[in-house]
Design a protein around this motif. Structure first.
Motif, PDB file in Angstrom:
ATOM      1  N   VAL A 219      95.333  46.821  25.427  1.00  0.00           N
ATOM      2  CA  VAL A 219      95.469  48.087  26.145  1.00  0.00           C
ATOM      3  C   VAL A 219      95.511  49.190  25.094  1.00  0.00           C
ATOM      4  CG1 VAL A 219      96.866  49.441  27.742  1.00  0.00           C
ATOM      5  CG2 VAL A 219      96.713  46.955  28.015  1.00  0.00           C
ATOM      6  N   ALA A 220      94.471  50.015  25.073  1.00  0.00           N
ATOM      7  CA  ALA A 220      94.281  50.957  23.961  1.00  0.00           C
ATOM      8  C   ALA A 220      94.501  52.399  24.399  1.00  0.00           C
ATOM      9  CB  ALA A 220      92.875  50.800  23.383  1.00  0.00           C
ATOM     10  N   SER A 221      94.655  53.258  23.402  1.00  0.00           N
ATOM     11  CA  SER A 221      94.747  54.703  23.596  1.00  0.00           C
ATOM     12  C   SER A 221      93.751  55.376  22.667  1.00  0.00           C
ATOM     13  CB  SER A 221      96.161  55.202  23.287  1.00  0.00           C
ATOM     14  OG  SER A 221      97.126  54.518  24.058  1.00  0.00           O
ATOM     15  N   ASN A 222      93.459  56.634  22.951  1.00  0.00           N
ATOM     16  CA  ASN A 222      92.486  57.368  22.148  1.00  0.00           C
ATOM     17  C   ASN A 222      93.141  58.009  20.925  1.00  0.00           C
ATOM     18  OD1 ASN A 222      89.713  57.381  22.847  1.00  0.00           O
ATOM     19  ND2 ASN A 222      90.226  58.328  24.798  1.00  0.00           N
ATOM     20  N   ASN A 255      90.442  54.302  28.952  1.00  0.00           N
ATOM     21  CA  ASN A 255      89.769  55.316  29.747  1.00  0.00           C
ATOM     22  C   ASN A 255      89.301  56.457  28.840  1.00  0.00           C
ATOM     23  OD1 ASN A 255      88.841  56.519  32.122  1.00  0.00           O
ATOM     24  ND2 ASN A 255      90.719  57.704  32.363  1.00  0.00           N
ATOM     25  N   LYS A 256      88.087  56.909  29.035  1.00  0.00           N
ATOM     26  CA  LYS A 256      87.507  58.031  28.285  1.00  0.00           C
ATOM     27  C   LYS A 256      87.656  57.854  26.771  1.00  0.00           C
ATOM     28  CE  LYS A 256      88.445  61.308  32.037  1.00  0.00           C
ATOM     29  NZ  LYS A 256      89.149  62.550  32.447  1.00  0.00           N
ATOM     30  N   PRO A 257      86.977  56.859  26.206  1.00  0.00           N
ATOM     31  CA  PRO A 257      87.111  56.587  24.764  1.00  0.00           C
ATOM     32  C   PRO A 257      86.463  57.664  23.920  1.00  0.00           C
ATOM     33  CG  PRO A 257      85.362  55.257  25.682  1.00  0.00           C
ATOM     34  CD  PRO A 257      86.017  55.957  26.844  1.00  0.00           C
ATOM     35  N   SER A 258      86.944  57.800  22.700  1.00  0.00           N
ATOM     36  CA  SER A 258      86.308  58.682  21.733  1.00  0.00           C
ATOM     37  C   SER A 258      84.969  58.067  21.320  1.00  0.00           C
ATOM     38  CB  SER A 258      87.203  58.843  20.501  1.00  0.00           C
ATOM     39  OG  SER A 258      87.337  57.598  19.838  1.00  0.00           O
ATOM     40  N   GLU A 259      84.182  58.842  20.592  1.00  0.00           N
ATOM     41  CA  GLU A 259      82.870  58.333  20.141  1.00  0.00           C
ATOM     42  C   GLU A 259      83.029  57.086  19.289  1.00  0.00           C
ATOM     43  OE1 GLU A 259      79.954  60.834  18.279  1.00  0.00           O
ATOM     44  OE2 GLU A 259      80.265  62.408  19.754  1.00  0.00           O
ATOM     45  N   THR A 260      84.021  57.105  18.403  1.00  0.00           N
ATOM     46  CA  THR A 260      84.231  55.960  17.506  1.00  0.00           C
ATOM     47  C   THR A 260      84.623  54.724  18.297  1.00  0.00           C
ATOM     48  OG1 THR A 260      84.969  57.485  15.782  1.00  0.00           O
ATOM     49  CG2 THR A 260      85.484  55.157  15.481  1.00  0.00           C
ATOM     50  N   LEU A 261      85.561  54.875  19.219  1.00  0.00           N
ATOM     51  CA  LEU A 261      85.990  53.730  20.023  1.00  0.00           C
ATOM     52  C   LEU A 261      84.861  53.225  20.918  1.00  0.00           C
ATOM     53  CD1 LEU A 261      89.594  54.869  20.967  1.00  0.00           C
ATOM     54  CD2 LEU A 261      88.994  52.850  19.638  1.00  0.00           C
ATOM     55  N   GLN A 262      84.095  54.149  21.465  1.00  0.00           N
ATOM     56  CA  GLN A 262      82.955  53.760  22.292  1.00  0.00           C
ATOM     57  C   GLN A 262      81.935  52.969  21.474  1.00  0.00           C
ATOM     58  OE1 GLN A 262      82.596  54.144  25.575  1.00  0.00           O
ATOM     59  NE2 GLN A 262      80.604  53.145  25.560  1.00  0.00           N
ATOM     60  N   HIS A 263      81.748  53.377  20.216  1.00  0.00           N
ATOM     61  CA  HIS A 263      80.816  52.687  19.322  1.00  0.00           C
ATOM     62  C   HIS A 263      81.226  51.229  19.141  1.00  0.00           C
ATOM     63  CE1 HIS A 263      78.379  51.728  15.813  1.00  0.00           C
ATOM     64  NE2 HIS A 263      79.491  51.408  15.166  1.00  0.00           N
ATOM     65  N   PHE A 268      79.660  45.252  19.712  1.00  0.00           N
ATOM     66  CA  PHE A 268      79.922  43.812  19.700  1.00  0.00           C
ATOM     67  C   PHE A 268      79.752  43.251  21.112  1.00  0.00           C
ATOM     68  CE2 PHE A 268      82.335  45.755  16.275  1.00  0.00           C
ATOM     69  CZ  PHE A 268      81.989  44.955  15.197  1.00  0.00           C
ATOM     70  N   ASP A 269      78.965  42.181  21.218  1.00  0.00           N
ATOM     71  CA  ASP A 269      78.662  41.638  22.541  1.00  0.00           C
ATOM     72  C   ASP A 269      79.839  40.890  23.160  1.00  0.00           C
ATOM     73  OD1 ASP A 269      78.716  39.412  20.952  1.00  0.00           O
ATOM     74  OD2 ASP A 269      76.613  38.856  21.273  1.00  0.00           O
ATOM     75  N   PHE A 270      80.871  40.571  22.373  1.00  0.00           N
ATOM     76  CA  PHE A 270      82.033  39.875  22.930  1.00  0.00           C
ATOM     77  C   PHE A 270      83.097  40.862  23.430  1.00  0.00           C
ATOM     78  CE2 PHE A 270      82.656  40.271  18.344  1.00  0.00           C
ATOM     79  CZ  PHE A 270      83.907  40.860  18.267  1.00  0.00           C
ATOM     80  N   VAL A 271      82.821  42.159  23.322  1.00  0.00           N
ATOM     81  CA  VAL A 271      83.774  43.186  23.743  1.00  0.00           C
ATOM     82  C   VAL A 271      83.390  43.732  25.116  1.00  0.00           C
ATOM     83  CG1 VAL A 271      84.738  45.471  23.234  1.00  0.00           C
ATOM     84  CG2 VAL A 271      84.345  43.831  21.374  1.00  0.00           C
TER      85      VAL A 271
END
Length: 386
Positions: A219-222, A255-263, A268-271
């Motif tokens: 469970v991540a945050s931006n 929710n609403k990831p930053s560009e880096t997190l979205q990258h 990775f295909d396992f994500v």
């Protein structure tokens, strides 16, 4: 009793840990029969006063405050940011001293965040003050944000000196961190440990018909801390784990990831990234293991307490369990190296007895340490002694 809660943030919606703790305290005070005045900056971001008043139509008074000399504050903010980096306090978080004096005069007791006491609270305040602090280890914070070595340690020492003087202005301190409260008491301050609390009737183990087998949840945050954690798992832990668990899947709730997190989520295909889930408790219960892969962070992780309350097996770094009393190899598995972290996840997948033991102890730990009713007993005792 009339209680003033003065904070540089508005507690609703509770979209981060600080706001959640504030909201939990306000909720408990109102349910205990106290009248609460919540003083907050008029320019606080993402504030929903109407929504909070709908939740608590009785026993709550909201007062917004705005300083007039914002240009001086912004100049001060610019100066501080050279030394504080990401912790340069936003000028919009200030409270007007006149508002504080008025509300303090009408209150029987005052609860205030660290920055309110450091910047805004009148020096001659005679009312009992309970200072709410967020556990911050300045050397670790500086490492986290790559503060140059030439100014890292003098700044850390200066802040520790400043913190001590701010702490002395309060009658009592309170922290959500067990270790910080212990350290403050050992240093001679009077500190209460008021743990992060959640509703155990809501967050609880559930049977899941569509659970995953070889999947882990994060469970991540931006923010940069979570970006570094995601990067570590994807680039260094997962390749090791896939040698023994080739079908490993890594799910991220963000929710609403930053560009880096979205990258990272797309590279990775396992994500698999999930934007939003209607049933968070049910979502937790679909996964055999929840990860807290943090190496640079401060504060008690609410996502950790939620996972433990849901009876999930947790694999964490030492840093991820910061501020809690969770025991290694009983309540959670702890590993800091790439190899050990991957091995710990693999053990949860392959050893059913170990996983069941972790799940049982996780729930028991949450019941013993983070129950919504029991967590605020130290606060009740402090108010009763007024």
């Amino acid at each position: 009793m009339r209680v003033l809660f003065a904070s540089p943030v508005f507690c609703y919606p509770a979209d981060n840990g600080t706001k959640k703790v504030n909201l939990d305290v306000v909720r408990h005070l109102i349910r205990s029969g106290h009248t609460v005045t919540y003083l907050y900056p008029a320019l606080a971001q993402n504030a929903n006063p109407e929504g909070l008043l709908e939740k608590f139509p009785h026993g709550l008074k909201l007062v917004s405050s705005r300083r007039s000399n914002l240009s001086l504050q912004r100049l001060s903010e610019s100066f501080r940011s050279r030394f504080l980096g990401p912790f340069g306090v936003n000028a919009n978080s200030y409270l007007a001293p006149a508002d504080l004096r008025r509300e303090v005069a009408q209150a029987d007791a005052v609860i205030a965040d660290y920055w309110v006491v450091a910047r805004d609270l009148p020096r001659n305040t005679a009312k009992p003050v309970l200072l709410k602090i967020n556990d911050i280890s300045w050397p670790r914070v500086h490492d986290m944000f790559d503060v140059p070595a030439w100014r890292r340690y003098p700044t850390a020492a200066a802040f520790k000196w400043c913190e001590m003087h701010v702490f002395k202005r309060a009658e009592t301190l309170f922290s959500a961190s067990f270790h910080e409260a212990q350290a403050l008491n050992a240093t001679g301050f009077k500190a209460l440990h008021i743990p992060v609390a959640i509703d155990l009737d809501v967050f609880k183990p559930q049977a899941s018909e569509n659970g995953y087998v070889h999947a882990a949840l994060f469970v991540a945050s931006n923010n940069k801390v979570n970006t570094l954690a995601l990067q570590w798992v994807c680039e260094r832990v997962a390749p090791l784990l896939q040698r023994t668990v080739p079908d490993f899947q890594f799910h991220i709730l963000l929710n609403k990831p930053s560009e880096t997190l979205q990258h990272y989520c797309e590279q990775f295909d396992f994500v698999t990234r999930h934007d939003w889930v209607d049933d968070l408790v049910g979502f937790y219960n679909r996964f055999p293991v929840v990860l807290l892969p943090f190496h640079n962070t401060t504060g008690v992780k609410i996502k950790l307490i939620e996972a433990l309350a849901c009876g999930r097996a947790v694999v964490s770094t030492q840093n991820g369990l910061l501020g809690t009393e969770a025991q290694q190899n009983r309540d959670a598995l702890i590993a800091d190296s790439d190899v050990e972290f991957a091995r710990s996840i693999e053990r949860v997948f392959s050893d059913g007895q170990l996983r069941r033991s972790l799940e049982e102890h996780a729930r028991r730990y949450a019941e013993n340490h983070h129950d919504l009713q029991a967590a605020f007993k130290p606060l009740d005792h402090w108010l009763e002694s007024r």
